[in-house]
Design a protein around this motif. Structure first.
Motif, mmCIF file in Angstrom:
data_model
loop_
_atom_site.group_PDB
_atom_site.id
_atom_site.type_symbol
_atom_site.label_atom_id
_atom_site.label_comp_id
_atom_site.label_asym_id
_atom_site.label_seq_id
_atom_site.Cartn_x
_atom_site.Cartn_y
_atom_site.Cartn_z
ATOM 1 N N UNK A 147 37.253 84.441 52.476
ATOM 2 C CA UNK A 147 37.117 82.982 52.046
ATOM 3 C C UNK A 147 36.104 82.570 52.201
ATOM 4 N N UNK A 148 36.208 82.078 53.612
ATOM 5 C CA UNK A 148 34.648 81.320 53.889
ATOM 6 C C UNK A 148 34.280 81.622 54.901
ATOM 7 N N UNK A 149 32.935 81.485 55.308
ATOM 8 C CA UNK A 149 32.595 81.824 55.881
ATOM 9 C C UNK A 149 31.188 80.435 57.226
ATOM 10 N N UNK A 150 31.666 80.302 58.240
ATOM 11 C CA UNK A 150 31.549 79.065 58.174
ATOM 12 C C UNK A 150 29.766 79.074 59.375
ATOM 13 N N UNK A 151 28.602 78.526 59.601
ATOM 14 C CA UNK A 151 27.465 78.840 60.521
ATOM 15 C C UNK A 151 27.154 78.020 60.289
ATOM 16 N N UNK A 253 34.055 72.568 61.664
ATOM 17 C CA UNK A 253 34.957 72.047 62.598
ATOM 18 C C UNK A 253 34.957 72.848 63.976
ATOM 19 N N UNK A 254 35.817 74.422 63.175
ATOM 20 C CA UNK A 254 35.248 75.785 63.200
ATOM 21 C C UNK A 254 34.606 76.112 64.465
ATOM 22 N N UNK A 255 33.252 76.709 63.671
ATOM 23 C CA UNK A 255 32.060 77.250 64.600
ATOM 24 C C UNK A 255 32.232 76.313 65.319
#
Length: 392
Positions: A147-151, A253-255
């Motif tokens: 659904x979503x990648x964080x970079x 915040x996760x990445x």
């Protein structure tokens, strides 16, 4: 009762006259003490010859953690290295319990709170009273993998190779590290290479979320309006780009938090990369370990297992399906507004004809333009049809 106990202590050491000049019965009456309790305390002093406080601990603890389990908790605190918190210790104990059949031996894996209590009694717990409790956070997680990648990139110094940057791409739902790339700096070229590697290995996501760094948001032509090369690359895959609010790192915040895990692993491993190629090899080694072996406290499993067990995958063909938030792709009409199910938000006539991404989380709405830039937010009033102008 403290007064009585002190008086009995004086009687044991100096005699009755020194402790109770008017007599013991008069002392009990004058201080309103329970007669039976007072005489029981006095009898105990006579039998033992002196006053000695007794432990208030129970004589037996049928539910106490066995010594074997306590010893393993303390040992794992050392063995697990940088990942030695209560969650990681419990995950390791679950594996051991299954392998050694603890159930047949009457042993159970202690709860997280019990593990912390064991570490505290052993003097191994680092307390952080100023840290916000977990219950105070509102966690936002996309429903499906892809659904979503964080970079985002993190700069590492103090290595023989010199100053290096590691660009990491993390799946929001499963915390899977879908790509990691070592480079000299966070450039657009390396950001494109990292996200393309993630797409090649795991597939294209519906959304890529990044901060406002120059590698992700700089326009292709200085001073122009053409989309950035990073955004154009995502366009070719049908992926929408969204930027976090300026000066608000919690959005990614996760990445951002994942950088800390990688830095701890690198420091504990003792590796001293001499070249960028060696650094990339370490990144690849870490990616495999993190995805397949490291138990993640937020998802209660390894990222690889969570991805494999997901009932469905997201992607460019459908926007993320959320239960705690809703995402809309809405075109700005000639009045400068976007509409979602009979509710409108005023964006501005300057954006007429452009497609906006609107994220509604409860009563709060955030709007991003086609380039992923955050245009503003507002609090929704469900009793109003037109919600008014965005707050930049």
């Amino acid at each position: 009762m403290q007064l009585l106990d002190n008086a009995l202590k004086i009687e044991a050491e100096h005699g009755t006259d020194a402790a109770f000049p008017q007599g013991f019965a008069a002392f009990v009456r004058s201080h309103g003490l329970p007669r039976a309790t007072a005489y029981r305390h006095r009898e105990r002093v006579k039998l033992e010859g002196r006053w000695q406080p007794r432990s208030r601990a129970p004589r037996n603890r049928p539910n106490a953690t066995p010594e074997r389990v306590r010893a393993r908790v303390i040992a794992l605190r050392e063995e697990l290295g940088p990942d030695n918190g209560a969650d990681m210790i419990r995950a390791a104990l679950l594996v051991e319990a299954a392998e050694q059949d603890w159930a047949s031996q009457g042993l159970v894996v202690p709860a997280r709170s019990t593990i912390n209590a064991i570490l505290d009694r052993a003097g191994l717990l680092t307390k952080t009273p100023r840290k916000r409790p977990r219950s105070s956070y509102r966690r936002f997680v996309y429903a499906r993998p892809r659904d979503c990648y964080q970079i985002d990139g993190t700069t590492i110094t103090g290595l023989p190779v010199g100053r290096v940057c590691v660009i990491e791409v993390l799946d929001d739902c499963t915390r899977t590290l879908v790509a990691t790339r070592a480079c000299w700096a966070e450039t657009t070229k390396d950001a494109i290479a990292a996200v393309n590697a993630a797409i090649a290995s795991y597939g294209a996501p519906a959304i890529v979320l990044s901060d406002n760094g120059t590698a992700f948001s700089t326009t292709a032509r200085r001073g122009g309006t053409q989309r950035s090369r990073f955004a154009q690359n995502l366009d070719r895959h049908g992926v929408r780009l969204i930027h976090s609010s300026p000066y608000h790192p919690q959005t990614c915040g996760k990445v951002e938090r994942h950088h800390q895990t990688f830095n701890k692993w690198l420091a504990a491993s003792g590796h001293q990369p001499q070249t960028l190629t060696h650094m990339q090899a370490l990144c690849d080694q870490y990616q495999d370990w993190y995805n397949t072996q490291r138990w993640h406290s937020a998802i209660r499993a390894t990222p690889a297992a969570t991805w494999a067990n997901a009932p469905a995958l997201g992607g460019p063909t459908s926007l993320p399906a959320q239960t705690d938030a809703h995402i809309y792709a809405a075109r700005v009409d000639k009045t400068g507004r976007v509409w979602m199910h009979g509710t409108s938000i005023t964006i501005g006539r300057a954006h007429t004809g452009q497609t906006m991404t609107v994220v509604i989380d409860g009563q709060h709405a955030n709007v991003h333009d086609h380039d992923g830039h955050h245009l503003g937010h507002l609090t929704l009033d469900r009793d109003r049809r037109n919600q008014g102008q965005l707050i930049a």
